[in-house]
Design a protein around this motif. Structure first.
Motif, short mmCIF file in Angstrom:
data_model
loop_
_atom_site.label_atom_id
_atom_site.label_comp_id
_atom_site.label_asym_id
_atom_site.label_seq_id
_atom_site.Cartn_x
_atom_site.Cartn_y
_atom_site.Cartn_z
N SER A 38 72.90 39.42 28.93
CA SER A 38 72.90 40.02 27.60
C SER A 38 72.76 38.94 26.52
O SER A 38 71.99 39.10 25.58
N LYS A 39 73.50 37.83 26.66
CA LYS A 39 73.42 36.75 25.67
C LYS A 39 72.02 36.15 25.61
O LYS A 39 71.53 35.82 24.54
N MET A 40 71.39 36.00 26.77
CA MET A 40 70.08 35.37 26.82
C MET A 40 68.97 36.29 26.30
O MET A 40 67.98 35.82 25.74
N THR A 58 74.21 44.75 18.81
CA THR A 58 73.48 43.52 19.10
C THR A 58 72.18 43.41 18.32
O THR A 58 71.19 42.95 18.84
N CYS A 106 77.13 30.75 33.92
CA CYS A 106 78.57 30.56 33.67
C CYS A 106 79.38 30.37 34.95
O CYS A 106 80.57 30.12 34.89
N LYS A 165 70.01 38.37 15.47
CA LYS A 165 70.83 37.36 14.82
C LYS A 165 70.33 37.08 13.41
O LYS A 165 71.11 36.81 12.51
N HIS A 179 76.97 39.55 31.40
CA HIS A 179 77.30 38.94 30.11
C HIS A 179 76.29 37.87 29.73
O HIS A 179 75.79 37.85 28.60
N CYS A 180 75.96 36.99 30.66
CA CYS A 180 74.98 35.93 30.39
C CYS A 180 73.59 36.52 30.18
O CYS A 180 72.84 36.08 29.31
N VAL A 186 69.39 39.34 24.38
CA VAL A 186 69.85 40.34 23.43
C VAL A 186 68.78 40.76 22.42
O VAL A 186 68.66 41.94 22.09
N ASP A 187 67.98 39.83 21.92
CA ASP A 187 66.98 40.19 20.92
C ASP A 187 65.73 40.81 21.51
O ASP A 187 64.87 41.27 20.78
#
Length: 149
Positions: free
Chosen positions: A64-66, A95, A20, A98, A61-62, A68-69
């Motif tokens: 965590s997004k990448m 989290t 980001c 998804k 943040h990035c 998370v699972d």
């Protein structure tokens, strides 16, 4: 008698997220401290090339997004036992995968659609019929667990 010599050291002063492009300086405190930096020397047969150097800098943040699972978060002050709850902290609860979230949404959408169909007491089109059949299938496959389905 002591003899001194001057040594020059390099210290990271600023980090930039490779995803980001968020920038954090050492003065930013938490954001700078929570960057995830990975540096790796590839081995023989690596898909990146033998002996290649790879590096990655990600803000929290990035990262965590990448991941998370796939993250496992362990509280170092809490003894780990085999009989743990599924979620140890709020981050894991929020989290959840998804797929689970999508399934919950789909179940809710079907229940709302079924409620609308039943309140009219008539199936008027193919879409309503398919929705009703999905709900029937879920009810048919349901296992008794003490919950109202």
């Amino acid at each position: 008698m002591k003899t001194f010599r001057k040594i020059t050291q390099q210290k990271v002063a600023k980090l930039t997220c490779d995803v980001c492009h968020l920038e954090a300086t050492i003065d930013d405190g938490y954001e700078f401290q929570e960057f995830i930096s990975i540096e790796h020397t590839c081995g023989y047969g690596s898909i990146h090339g033998d002996n290649q150097q790879i590096s990655l800098d990600l803000c929290q943040h990035c990262f965590s997004k990448m991941c998370v699972d796939n993250l496992t978060i362990i509280d170092p002050f809490k003894p780990q036992t085999p009989e743990q709850l599924e979620y140890d902290n709020i981050f894991q609860a929020i989290t959840q995968s998804k797929n689970e979230a999508t399934e919950l949404k789909d179940n809710s959408d079907i229940k709302i659609s079924i409620r609308d169909i039943l309140s009219n007491q008539i199936i008027t089109n193919l879409e309503e019929l398919q929705t009703a059949l999905k709900r029937v299938k879920r009810l048919w496959d349901a296992k008794k667990c003490g919950q109202v389905i």
